[in-house]
Design an enzyme around this catalytic site. Structure first.
Site, mmCIF file in Angstrom:
data_model
loop_
_atom_site.group_PDB
_atom_site.id
_atom_site.type_symbol
_atom_site.label_atom_id
_atom_site.label_comp_id
_atom_site.label_asym_id
_atom_site.label_seq_id
_atom_site.Cartn_x
_atom_site.Cartn_y
_atom_site.Cartn_z
ATOM 1 N N ARG A 108 57.804 5.654 18.767
ATOM 2 C CA ARG A 108 56.738 6.259 17.950
ATOM 3 C C ARG A 108 56.774 7.772 17.867
ATOM 4 O O ARG A 108 57.172 8.440 18.826
ATOM 5 C CB ARG A 108 55.369 5.826 18.516
ATOM 6 C CG ARG A 108 55.141 4.336 18.312
ATOM 7 C CD ARG A 108 53.862 3.843 18.959
ATOM 8 N NE ARG A 108 53.676 2.432 18.632
ATOM 9 C CZ ARG A 108 54.296 1.432 19.269
ATOM 10 N NH1 ARG A 108 55.121 1.691 20.261
ATOM 11 N NH2 ARG A 108 54.108 0.183 18.895
ATOM 12 N N HIS A 133 59.843 3.401 14.878
ATOM 13 C CA HIS A 133 61.230 2.981 14.618
ATOM 14 C C HIS A 133 61.769 3.444 13.260
ATOM 15 O O HIS A 133 62.406 2.664 12.536
ATOM 16 C CB HIS A 133 61.342 1.454 14.729
ATOM 17 C CG HIS A 133 61.106 0.919 16.117
ATOM 18 N ND1 HIS A 133 61.332 1.631 17.260
ATOM 19 C CD2 HIS A 133 60.661 -0.306 16.543
ATOM 20 C CE1 HIS A 133 61.049 0.895 18.325
ATOM 21 N NE2 HIS A 133 60.630 -0.275 17.915
ATOM 22 N N HIS A 205 67.801 -2.954 19.479
ATOM 23 C CA HIS A 205 66.532 -3.655 19.732
ATOM 24 C C HIS A 205 66.731 -5.162 19.952
ATOM 25 O O HIS A 205 66.039 -5.986 19.351
ATOM 26 C CB HIS A 205 65.586 -3.389 18.561
ATOM 27 C CG HIS A 205 64.143 -3.360 18.928
ATOM 28 N ND1 HIS A 205 63.474 -4.488 19.327
ATOM 29 C CD2 HIS A 205 63.251 -2.350 18.958
ATOM 30 C CE1 HIS A 205 62.216 -4.161 19.566
ATOM 31 N NE2 HIS A 205 62.045 -2.868 19.358
ATOM 32 N N GLU A 337 65.428 -0.979 25.698
ATOM 33 C CA GLU A 337 65.928 -0.046 24.685
ATOM 34 C C GLU A 337 66.216 1.309 25.333
ATOM 35 O O GLU A 337 65.290 2.022 25.714
ATOM 36 C CB GLU A 337 64.884 0.128 23.581
ATOM 37 C CG GLU A 337 64.454 -1.169 22.940
ATOM 38 C CD GLU A 337 63.044 -1.063 22.376
ATOM 39 O OE1 GLU A 337 62.801 -0.269 21.468
ATOM 40 O OE2 GLU A 337 62.160 -1.782 22.883
HETATM 41 C C1 BGC Z 1 57.919 -0.967 20.791
HETATM 42 C C2 BGC Z 1 56.796 -1.940 20.619
HETATM 43 C C3 BGC Z 1 56.969 -2.603 19.283
HETATM 44 C C4 BGC Z 1 58.311 -3.265 19.222
HETATM 45 C C5 BGC Z 1 58.589 -3.766 17.853
HETATM 46 C C6 BGC Z 1 59.201 -1.709 20.776
HETATM 47 O O1 BGC Z 1 60.248 -0.828 20.884
HETATM 48 O O2 BGC Z 1 57.791 -0.207 21.953
HETATM 49 O O3 BGC Z 1 55.534 -1.311 20.701
HETATM 50 O O4 BGC Z 1 55.956 -3.519 19.024
HETATM 51 O O5 BGC Z 1 59.320 -2.356 19.530
HETATM 52 O O6 BGC Z 1 58.753 -5.077 17.803
#
Ligand code: BGC
Length: 372
Positions: A108, A133, A205, A337
């Site tokens: 974020r 993201h 991810h 991640e």
């Molecule tokens: C974030 C989560 C988010 C997810 C997306 C993660 O990297 O920290 O808050 O909901 O990604 O699916």
């Protein structure tokens, strides 16, 4: 005796030569399967396999890892990541970034704002009041150019991100190389350059569940994180700017611990950035994940200063076109991640994420699979 061995050798060579070409046992290979179309662009699934049968499949769409096949302690193959059976699964609204490459900035950025070289930037907001993201159409939702590299064990993906895309400054050229080794390691090498100063934070991810479908959640996975500290967050999951010790809290994974042990003590579940204990920028072992029933063990190495451990808190069983129609329920998988800290462009005390013209951003992360 000598003559006999010679004959055996000739017979063996002959047998190898006459093996059907589809049988790639004992070699590295890359195969291609059509995976659908987006407008007029063909989406392809590339599968790299190594001599011991480990396989990783990757799409040119989002650089998505769709399958990761590894053996359990009994020698059976299993797919250890969540994903979809068809492209429509990947394209559905609310796909929670299954297996994708994340960019231009992982995690974020508060209110989608930052100031760089005296200029204010406003990014696209796609997560309540924040940017998550990379924005509405991040690197996970674009088509990458894929090239097979020599040796049949690596794929190079390239994406050219335009100046102004999702509100970010600078034309960025991002290159990601996925490589599979004979030692069952999936290595991801990231590189990026820019023609204007811009924030960069790239990651992968994948949603891991080492039981390969046997367990519906990851509460019985044992996690180790080489991190004495983490970055606490506010109610919108933006770091407060503080760096706190994990000792005596549910965030302490410095000794391997079952994820389910203290999960209920963390409101909403784990979705935080851990500050890795490290000094230099070398590739270092920083996390392990173990699923005792299958014996699968994964070790994570990275060059990055942080890791987001996300315990699949937003999975709620509603995704469609999942692999085999499986319900992906709360805590059905976890993400590890490797990254720079979330909201770094607004936190001067966090490690720098600004890439300038003439510099090259690099990050390497490696996931090594074995059994015990
Ligand atoms: C974030 C989560 C988010 C997810 C997306 C993660 O990297 O920290 O808050 O909901 O990604 O699916």
């Amino acid at each position: 005796m000598k003559k006999y061995s010679y004959l055996l050798l000739i017979a063996a060579v002959f047998a190898c030569k006459n093996k059907p070409s589809s049988d790639n046992a004992g070699k590295f290979a890359i195969s291609e399967t059509p995976y659908g179309k987006i407008d007029t662009s063909a989406i392809t699934e590339y599968t790299i396999s190594n001599p011991s049968g480990m396989k990783v499949s990757i799409l040119n769409y989002g650089g998505t890892v769709t399958k990761l096949i590894t053996k359990d302690k009994a020698g059976n193959d299993g797919d250890v990541i969540l994903g979809f059976d068809t492209l429509s699964g990947n394209l559905q609204k609310g796909n929670p970034y299954f297996g994708v490459l994340v960019g231009r900035f992982a995690n974020r950025i508060a209110k989608g704002k930052f100031t760089l070289e005296g200029k204010n930037y406003q990014l696209a907001l796609n997560n309540g009041v924040n940017t998550l993201h990379g924005g509405l159409k991040g690197y996970d939702k674009v088509i990458w150019t894929v090239e097979k590299l020599a040796g049949d064990s690596s794929l190079q993906l390239t994406y050219k991100s335009k100046d102004g895309e999702e509100g970010y400054p600078g034309n960025v050229v991002a290159t990601v190389v996925y490589s599979l080794s004979a030692a069952n390691e999936l290595k991801i090498d990231y590189k990026a350059t820019t023609d204007k100063a811009t924030p960069i934070n790239l990651t992968s991810h994948c949603y891991f569940n080492l039981s390969a479908g046997a367990d519906s959640t990851i509460v019985n996975h044992e996690l180790f994180l080489k991190a004495d500290k983490y970055t606490p967050v506010d109610t919108t999951l933006i770091p407060t700017g503080k760096i706190e010790l994990v000792k005596g809290t549910p965030f302490d994974f410095t000794v391997p611990k079952l994820i389910g042990k203290e999960l209920d003590m963390v409101k909403g579940g784990y979705d935080h950035n851990w500050v890795l204990n490290r000094t230099g920028k070398d590739l270092e072992s920083i996390a392990t994940l173990y699923h005792a029933a299958s014996g699968r063990f994964m070790e994570v190495f990275t060059t990055e200063p942080g890791i987001q451990f996300y315990s699949g808190n937003f999975l709620d069983g509603t995704l469609t076109n999942t692999k085999g129609g499986k319900k992906y329920v709360l805590h059905g998988a976890l993400c590890l991640e490797t990254q720079h800290f979330p909201d770094s462009p607004n936190e001067p005390s966090f490690p720098n994420t600004i890439l300038k013209p003439g510099e090259t951003y690099t990050q390497t992360t490696l996931y090594k699979f074995s059994v015990k």
